[in-house]
Design a protein around this motif. Structure first.
Motif, mmCIF file in Angstrom:
data_model
loop_
_atom_site.group_PDB
_atom_site.id
_atom_site.type_symbol
_atom_site.label_atom_id
_atom_site.label_comp_id
_atom_site.label_asym_id
_atom_site.label_seq_id
_atom_site.Cartn_x
_atom_site.Cartn_y
_atom_site.Cartn_z
ATOM 1 N N GLU A 35 20.567 -3.784 -17.101
ATOM 2 C CA GLU A 35 19.850 -3.163 -16.002
ATOM 3 C C GLU A 35 20.597 -3.489 -14.720
ATOM 4 O O GLU A 35 21.248 -4.532 -14.624
ATOM 5 C CB GLU A 35 18.425 -3.701 -15.888
ATOM 6 N N GLY A 36 20.502 -2.597 -13.738
ATOM 7 C CA GLY A 36 21.193 -2.798 -12.468
ATOM 8 C C GLY A 36 20.226 -3.064 -11.331
ATOM 9 O O GLY A 36 19.183 -2.419 -11.228
ATOM 10 N N PHE A 37 20.586 -4.022 -10.488
ATOM 11 C CA PHE A 37 19.780 -4.383 -9.326
ATOM 12 C C PHE A 37 20.658 -4.247 -8.089
ATOM 13 O O PHE A 37 21.629 -4.989 -7.920
ATOM 14 C CB PHE A 37 19.251 -5.816 -9.473
ATOM 15 N N VAL A 38 20.313 -3.279 -7.249
ATOM 16 C CA VAL A 38 21.096 -3.013 -6.051
ATOM 17 C C VAL A 38 20.585 -3.932 -4.944
ATOM 18 O O VAL A 38 19.393 -3.919 -4.609
ATOM 19 C CB VAL A 38 20.988 -1.538 -5.635
ATOM 20 N N GLU A 39 21.502 -4.727 -4.415
ATOM 21 C CA GLU A 39 21.135 -5.711 -3.397
ATOM 22 C C GLU A 39 21.503 -5.192 -2.007
ATOM 23 O O GLU A 39 22.576 -4.620 -1.823
ATOM 24 C CB GLU A 39 21.846 -7.035 -3.669
ATOM 25 N N PRO A 40 20.620 -5.391 -1.044
ATOM 26 C CA PRO A 40 20.862 -4.858 0.297
ATOM 27 C C PRO A 40 21.986 -5.579 1.027
ATOM 28 O O PRO A 40 22.341 -6.707 0.699
ATOM 29 C CB PRO A 40 19.531 -5.071 1.010
ATOM 30 N N LEU A 51 24.366 -6.696 -12.238
ATOM 31 C CA LEU A 51 24.066 -6.197 -13.580
ATOM 32 C C LEU A 51 23.570 -7.367 -14.411
ATOM 33 O O LEU A 51 24.184 -8.443 -14.411
ATOM 34 C CB LEU A 51 25.313 -5.597 -14.224
ATOM 35 N N VAL A 52 22.464 -7.163 -15.122
ATOM 36 C CA VAL A 52 21.886 -8.211 -15.956
ATOM 37 C C VAL A 52 21.698 -7.669 -17.363
ATOM 38 O O VAL A 52 21.029 -6.643 -17.564
ATOM 39 C CB VAL A 52 20.533 -8.701 -15.400
ATOM 40 N N ALA A 53 22.303 -8.357 -18.343
ATOM 41 C CA ALA A 53 22.184 -7.953 -19.748
ATOM 42 C C ALA A 53 20.872 -8.487 -20.326
ATOM 43 O O ALA A 53 20.192 -9.315 -19.721
ATOM 44 C CB ALA A 53 23.369 -8.487 -20.555
ATOM 45 N N ILE A 54 20.557 -8.051 -21.534
ATOM 46 C CA ILE A 54 19.285 -8.421 -22.165
ATOM 47 C C ILE A 54 19.166 -9.932 -22.391
ATOM 48 O O ILE A 54 18.074 -10.488 -22.349
ATOM 49 C CB ILE A 54 19.069 -7.638 -23.481
ATOM 50 N N ASP A 55 20.306 -10.622 -22.585
ATOM 51 C CA ASP A 55 20.266 -12.073 -22.802
ATOM 52 C C ASP A 55 20.293 -12.857 -21.483
ATOM 53 O O ASP A 55 20.268 -14.080 -21.492
ATOM 54 C CB ASP A 55 21.426 -12.520 -23.693
ATOM 55 N N GLY A 56 20.334 -12.142 -20.344
ATOM 56 C CA GLY A 56 20.339 -12.805 -19.042
ATOM 57 C C GLY A 56 21.711 -12.969 -18.431
ATOM 58 O O GLY A 56 21.829 -13.330 -17.259
ATOM 59 N N SER A 80 18.241 1.504 -12.800
ATOM 60 C CA SER A 80 18.617 0.834 -11.557
ATOM 61 C C SER A 80 17.383 0.578 -10.708
ATOM 62 O O SER A 80 16.460 1.396 -10.680
ATOM 63 C CB SER A 80 19.646 1.659 -10.788
ATOM 64 N N TYR A 81 17.390 -0.553 -10.038
ATOM 65 C CA TYR A 81 16.266 -0.976 -9.217
ATOM 66 C C TYR A 81 16.788 -1.509 -7.891
ATOM 67 O O TYR A 81 17.910 -1.994 -7.804
ATOM 68 C CB TYR A 81 15.485 -2.098 -9.912
ATOM 69 N N ASP A 82 15.945 -1.465 -6.878
ATOM 70 C CA ASP A 82 16.269 -2.108 -5.611
ATOM 71 C C ASP A 82 15.794 -3.549 -5.711
ATOM 72 O O ASP A 82 14.587 -3.810 -5.843
ATOM 73 C CB ASP A 82 15.585 -1.390 -4.449
#
Length: 105
Positions: A35-40, A51-56, A80-82
Motif C-alpha cells: 500500500e502507498g502512503f503519500v506524505e505531505p 510503500l508498506v508491504a503486507i509484512d510491514g 494509495s492514501y494520504d
C-alpha cells in the motif's frame, strides 16, 4: 518533462525512470500486499511516497507531487492514501520492532 524543478530541453529524448522511480516500482513488484502512503511536503522535506508491504517492510522516496504519487500507484494497481489523513499502518511499527529486536537496521 518536469522532475524536481528541472525541465528537459526540447528535442532531447525523454529519460527512462529515475533511480527513485525504479526503486519504488521494484519494491511494488517484489513484495506482496503493498500500500502507498503519500506524505505531505514539510519545511525540511519534499513530498514523499512511503510503500508498506503486507509484512510491514517499508521504503520511502521523494516524489515530485501528491498527484504524481497517486497516479504512479494507480497505474500499478496499488491502493494509495494520504498519510496525513489516515496515518500509518501498525504493521510498519511492528516490522521496525522486529528488526530492532533482531539487531537489523
Amino acid at each position: 518533462m518536469k522532475w524536481f524543478g528541472r525541465r528537459q530541453k526540447a528535442g532531447t529524448m525523454r529519460r527512462a525512470e529515475t533511480p527513485d522511480q525504479a526503486h519504488l516500482k521494484e519494491f511494488v513488484q517484489t513484495r506482496q500486499g503493498v500500500e502507498g502512503f503519500v506524505e505531505p511536503r514539510t519545511a525540511v522535506t519534499e513530498y514523499t511516497l512511503l510503500l508498506v508491504a503486507i509484512d510491514g517492510e517499508w521504503t520511502r522516496r521523494r516524489v515530485p507531487s501528491v498527484q504524481w504519487a497517486h497516479n504512479f500507484l494507480n497505474k500499478l494497481g496499488i491502493p494509495s492514501y494520504d498519510a496525513a489523513v489516515v496515518g500509518y499502518p501498525p504493521r510498519m511499527r511492528e516490522y521496525n520492532a522486529r528488526m530492532k529486536k533482531n539487531g537489523l537496521p
